[in-house]
Design a protein around this motif. Structure first.
Motif, PDB file in Angstrom:
ATOM      1  N   ILE A 151       0.927  -1.115  -0.014  1.00  0.00           N
ATOM      2  CA  ILE A 151      -0.160   0.193  -0.095  1.00  0.00           C
ATOM      3  C   ILE A 151       0.870   1.254  -0.018  1.00  0.00           C
ATOM      4  O   ILE A 151       1.560   1.452   1.049  1.00  0.00           O
ATOM      5  CB  ILE A 151      -0.917   0.017   1.318  1.00  0.00           C
ATOM      6  CG1 ILE A 151      -2.022  -1.303   1.444  1.00  0.00           C
ATOM      7  CG2 ILE A 151      -1.822   1.222   1.250  1.00  0.00           C
ATOM      8  CD1 ILE A 151      -2.392  -1.589   2.509  1.00  0.00           C
ATOM      9  N   GLU A 152       0.786   1.915  -0.917  1.00  0.00           N
ATOM     10  CA  GLU A 152       1.692   3.377  -1.322  1.00  0.00           C
ATOM     11  C   GLU A 152       0.783   4.496  -0.899  1.00  0.00           C
ATOM     12  O   GLU A 152      -0.093   4.415  -1.791  1.00  0.00           O
ATOM     13  CB  GLU A 152       2.463   3.260  -2.499  1.00  0.00           C
ATOM     14  CG  GLU A 152       3.447   4.437  -2.890  1.00  0.00           C
ATOM     15  CD  GLU A 152       4.040   4.331  -4.008  1.00  0.00           C
ATOM     16  OE1 GLU A 152       4.587   5.318  -4.239  1.00  0.00           O
ATOM     17  OE2 GLU A 152       4.127   3.137  -4.707  1.00  0.00           O
ATOM     18  N   PHE A 153       1.305   5.250  -0.190  1.00  0.00           N
ATOM     19  CA  PHE A 153       0.581   6.621  -0.166  1.00  0.00           C
ATOM     20  C   PHE A 153       1.594   7.645  -0.491  1.00  0.00           C
ATOM     21  O   PHE A 153       2.497   7.820  -0.146  1.00  0.00           O
ATOM     22  CB  PHE A 153      -0.114   6.894   1.315  1.00  0.00           C
ATOM     23  CG  PHE A 153      -0.911   5.864   1.782  1.00  0.00           C
ATOM     24  CD1 PHE A 153      -2.086   5.762   1.258  1.00  0.00           C
ATOM     25  CD2 PHE A 153      -0.593   4.906   2.960  1.00  0.00           C
ATOM     26  CE1 PHE A 153      -3.072   4.649   1.549  1.00  0.00           C
ATOM     27  CE2 PHE A 153      -1.714   4.140   3.298  1.00  0.00           C
ATOM     28  CZ  PHE A 153      -2.733   4.118   2.754  1.00  0.00           C
ATOM     29  N   THR A 154       0.864   8.562  -1.295  1.00  0.00           N
ATOM     30  CA  THR A 154       1.882   9.837  -1.689  1.00  0.00           C
ATOM     31  C   THR A 154       1.360  11.159  -0.892  1.00  0.00           C
ATOM     32  O   THR A 154       2.106  12.203  -1.055  1.00  0.00           O
ATOM     33  CB  THR A 154       1.780   9.830  -3.267  1.00  0.00           C
ATOM     34  OG1 THR A 154       0.444  10.140  -3.459  1.00  0.00           O
ATOM     35  CG2 THR A 154       2.275   8.723  -3.726  1.00  0.00           C
ATOM     36  N   HIS A 155       0.416  10.986  -0.285  1.00  0.00           N
ATOM     37  CA  HIS A 155      -0.119  12.182   0.559  1.00  0.00           C
ATOM     38  C   HIS A 155      -0.667  11.946   1.717  1.00  0.00           C
ATOM     39  O   HIS A 155      -1.260  10.805   1.797  1.00  0.00           O
ATOM     40  CB  HIS A 155      -1.085  13.029  -0.425  1.00  0.00           C
ATOM     41  CG  HIS A 155      -1.170  14.356  -0.233  1.00  0.00           C
ATOM     42  ND1 HIS A 155      -2.061  14.784   0.958  1.00  0.00           N
ATOM     43  CD2 HIS A 155      -0.474  15.644  -0.486  1.00  0.00           C
ATOM     44  CE1 HIS A 155      -1.946  16.170   1.318  1.00  0.00           C
ATOM     45  NE2 HIS A 155      -1.030  16.568   0.249  1.00  0.00           N
ATOM     46  N   PRO A 156      -0.350  12.721   2.606  1.00  0.00           N
ATOM     47  CA  PRO A 156      -1.131  12.118   4.092  1.00  0.00           C
ATOM     48  C   PRO A 156      -2.558  12.151   4.151  1.00  0.00           C
ATOM     49  O   PRO A 156      -2.961  11.562   4.732  1.00  0.00           O
ATOM     50  CB  PRO A 156      -0.669  13.607   5.089  1.00  0.00           C
ATOM     51  CG  PRO A 156       0.705  14.061   4.312  1.00  0.00           C
ATOM     52  CD  PRO A 156       0.476  13.885   2.942  1.00  0.00           C
ATOM     53  N   LYS A 157      -3.222  12.929   3.192  1.00  0.00           N
ATOM     54  CA  LYS A 157      -4.919  12.645   3.042  1.00  0.00           C
ATOM     55  C   LYS A 157      -5.067  11.405   2.781  1.00  0.00           C
ATOM     56  O   LYS A 157      -6.157  10.877   3.377  1.00  0.00           O
ATOM     57  CB  LYS A 157      -5.187  13.911   2.065  1.00  0.00           C
ATOM     58  CG  LYS A 157      -5.205  15.115   2.555  1.00  0.00           C
ATOM     59  CD  LYS A 157      -5.999  15.761   1.548  1.00  0.00           C
ATOM     60  CE  LYS A 157      -5.904  17.701   1.877  1.00  0.00           C
ATOM     61  NZ  LYS A 157      -6.550  18.527   0.849  1.00  0.00           N
ATOM     62  N   GLN A 158      -4.290  10.809   1.959  1.00  0.00           N
ATOM     63  CA  GLN A 158      -4.759   9.177   1.584  1.00  0.00           C
ATOM     64  C   GLN A 158      -4.519   8.532   2.729  1.00  0.00           C
ATOM     65  O   GLN A 158      -5.326   7.359   2.942  1.00  0.00           O
ATOM     66  CB  GLN A 158      -3.671   8.835   0.540  1.00  0.00           C
ATOM     67  CG  GLN A 158      -3.798   9.401  -0.901  1.00  0.00           C
ATOM     68  CD  GLN A 158      -2.636   9.251  -1.819  1.00  0.00           C
ATOM     69  OE1 GLN A 158      -1.501   9.065  -1.459  1.00  0.00           O
ATOM     70  NE2 GLN A 158      -3.018   8.946  -3.024  1.00  0.00           N
ATOM     71  N   THR A 159      -3.371   8.661   3.483  1.00  0.00           N
ATOM     72  CA  THR A 159      -3.150   7.793   4.824  1.00  0.00           C
ATOM     73  C   THR A 159      -4.342   7.934   5.788  1.00  0.00           C
ATOM     74  O   THR A 159      -4.775   7.077   6.327  1.00  0.00           O
ATOM     75  CB  THR A 159      -1.941   8.155   5.309  1.00  0.00           C
ATOM     76  OG1 THR A 159      -0.781   8.195   4.269  1.00  0.00           O
ATOM     77  CG2 THR A 159      -1.530   7.373   6.441  1.00  0.00           C
ATOM     78  N   LYS A 160      -4.821   9.171   6.013  1.00  0.00           N
ATOM     79  CA  LYS A 160      -5.778   9.741   6.741  1.00  0.00           C
ATOM     80  C   LYS A 160      -7.099   8.851   6.374  1.00  0.00           C
ATOM     81  O   LYS A 160      -7.829   8.156   7.165  1.00  0.00           O
ATOM     82  CB  LYS A 160      -6.168  10.903   6.846  1.00  0.00           C
ATOM     83  CG  LYS A 160      -7.114  11.295   7.902  1.00  0.00           C
ATOM     84  CD  LYS A 160      -7.270  13.096   7.921  1.00  0.00           C
ATOM     85  CE  LYS A 160      -8.163  13.374   8.934  1.00  0.00           C
ATOM     86  NZ  LYS A 160      -8.462  14.895   9.079  1.00  0.00           N
ATOM     87  N   GLN A 161      -7.366   8.975   5.037  1.00  0.00           N
ATOM     88  CA  GLN A 161      -8.547   8.146   4.636  1.00  0.00           C
ATOM     89  C   GLN A 161      -8.536   6.568   4.723  1.00  0.00           C
ATOM     90  O   GLN A 161      -9.534   6.045   5.194  1.00  0.00           O
ATOM     91  CB  GLN A 161      -8.751   8.531   2.981  1.00  0.00           C
ATOM     92  CG  GLN A 161      -9.073   9.802   2.637  1.00  0.00           C
ATOM     93  CD  GLN A 161      -8.986  10.403   1.278  1.00  0.00           C
ATOM     94  OE1 GLN A 161      -8.542   9.497   0.472  1.00  0.00           O
ATOM     95  NE2 GLN A 161      -9.742  11.450   0.898  1.00  0.00           N
ATOM     96  N   PHE A 162      -7.314   6.240   4.578  1.00  0.00           N
ATOM     97  CA  PHE A 162      -7.372   4.822   4.930  1.00  0.00           C
ATOM     98  C   PHE A 162      -7.623   4.237   6.172  1.00  0.00           C
ATOM     99  O   PHE A 162      -8.021   3.414   6.597  1.00  0.00           O
ATOM    100  CB  PHE A 162      -5.703   4.229   4.559  1.00  0.00           C
ATOM    101  CG  PHE A 162      -5.160   2.983   4.885  1.00  0.00           C
ATOM    102  CD1 PHE A 162      -5.792   1.818   4.101  1.00  0.00           C
ATOM    103  CD2 PHE A 162      -4.342   2.835   5.866  1.00  0.00           C
ATOM    104  CE1 PHE A 162      -5.372   0.696   4.339  1.00  0.00           C
ATOM    105  CE2 PHE A 162      -4.124   1.510   6.289  1.00  0.00           C
ATOM    106  CZ  PHE A 162      -4.565   0.332   5.630  1.00  0.00           C
ATOM    107  N   LEU A 163      -7.040   5.149   7.135  1.00  0.00           N
ATOM    108  CA  LEU A 163      -7.190   4.907   8.731  1.00  0.00           C
ATOM    109  C   LEU A 163      -8.803   4.871   8.959  1.00  0.00           C
ATOM    110  O   LEU A 163      -9.255   4.223   9.496  1.00  0.00           O
ATOM    111  CB  LEU A 163      -6.379   5.853   9.438  1.00  0.00           C
ATOM    112  CG  LEU A 163      -4.899   5.638   9.696  1.00  0.00           C
ATOM    113  CD1 LEU A 163      -4.417   6.670  10.196  1.00  0.00           C
ATOM    114  CD2 LEU A 163      -4.735   4.426  10.721  1.00  0.00           C
ATOM    115  N   GLN A 164      -9.454   5.796   8.074  1.00  0.00           N
ATOM    116  CA  GLN A 164     -10.880   6.257   8.578  1.00  0.00           C
ATOM    117  C   GLN A 164     -11.750   4.969   7.914  1.00  0.00           C
ATOM    118  O   GLN A 164     -12.768   4.463   8.696  1.00  0.00           O
ATOM    119  CB  GLN A 164     -11.415   7.327   7.971  1.00  0.00           C
ATOM    120  CG  GLN A 164     -10.798   8.601   8.762  1.00  0.00           C
ATOM    121  CD  GLN A 164     -10.974   9.969   8.056  1.00  0.00           C
ATOM    122  OE1 GLN A 164     -11.289  10.092   6.759  1.00  0.00           O
ATOM    123  NE2 GLN A 164     -10.941  11.089   8.800  1.00  0.00           N
TER     124      GLN A 164
END
Length: 167
Positions: A151-164
Motif C-alpha cells: 500500500i503506497e501513499f503519496t499524500h497524508p490525506k490518503q493515509t488519513k482516509q485509509f485509517l478512517q
C-alpha cells in the motif's frame, strides 16, 4: 493485515501511523528507532538490530516502523503488508522540523531512551535526498516482493482516509 511494516522517509509520519494502526487493529507496535538508538544517540550494531527483528517477526502479529535498509529483508520476508509513505521531500522536511520543535529537549515516545530530539545536517540531508537516492532502491525491492500486499501513499490525506476506512 497481521504483520505490517511501515517504511518511508524521515518525517513522513511512520511512527505516528504505526501507533494509530496498532490502536485500531489491536496489534503490537515496534519502532525500530527505539531498538537502534541507545542513550546518548549510541547505535547498536547491524547484527544486534537484526537479532532483535528476528525475534519480533516470529510473533503472530506486529507492526514495525522504520527503514533500516540493512535489515529490511528480515521484515520483507515475514510481513504480509507493507505500507510505504512515499511523500514529497518538502512534506518530509516539514515533518522533521515540526518534530524538532514539538519535542525540543525531549525524547520522542518512539525513540530510544536518552535520545533527546535533534536535527543535524546529516539527517536533514538524508531526508532531502531520500527521493533521489533511497526511494528508487525501495521501489525496486518492493517490485520483487510478490507475496506482499503493498500500500503506497503519496499524500497524508490518503493515509488519513485509509485509517478512517479501517474497521
Amino acid at each position: 493485515m497481521k504483520k505490517i511494516m511501515i517504511i518511508g522517509s524521515g518525517g513522513a509520519g511512520k511512527s505516528t501511523l504505526a501507533k494509530q494502526l496498532g490502536q485500531v487493529l489491536h496489534l503490537p507496535v515496534h519502532h525500530l528507532d527505539a531498538y537502534f538508538w541507545k542513550p546518548g544517540w549510541e547505535s547498536v550494531t547491524r547484527e544486534e538490530l537484526a537479532t532483535m527483528q528476528e525475534k519480533i517477526v516470529k510473533q503472530e502479529s506486529w507492526i514495525i516502523d522504520g527503514n533500516y535498509s540493512g535489515t529490511m529483508d528480515i521484515r520483507l520476508q515475514n510481513a504480509d503488508t507493507v505500507i510505504y509513505l512515499n511523500y514529497s521531500t518538502i512534506r518530509c522536511l516539514y515533518g522533521i522540523v515540526k518534530r524538532r520543535i514539538q519535542y525540543r529537549k525531549k525524547t520522542r515516545p518512539d525513540m530510544g531512551k536518552g535520545c533527546p530530539e535533534k536535527l543535524d545536517k546529516e539527517f536533514f540531508l538524508w531526508v532531502a535526498s531520500y527521493q533521489k537516492k533511497k526511494a528508487p532502491l525501495i521501489k525496486n525491492k518492493l517490485s520483487k516482493a510478490n507475496h506482499l500486499t503493498i500500500i503506497e501513499f503519496t499524500h497524508p490525506k490518503q493515509t488519513k482516509q485509509f485509517l478512517q476506512k479501517l474497521p
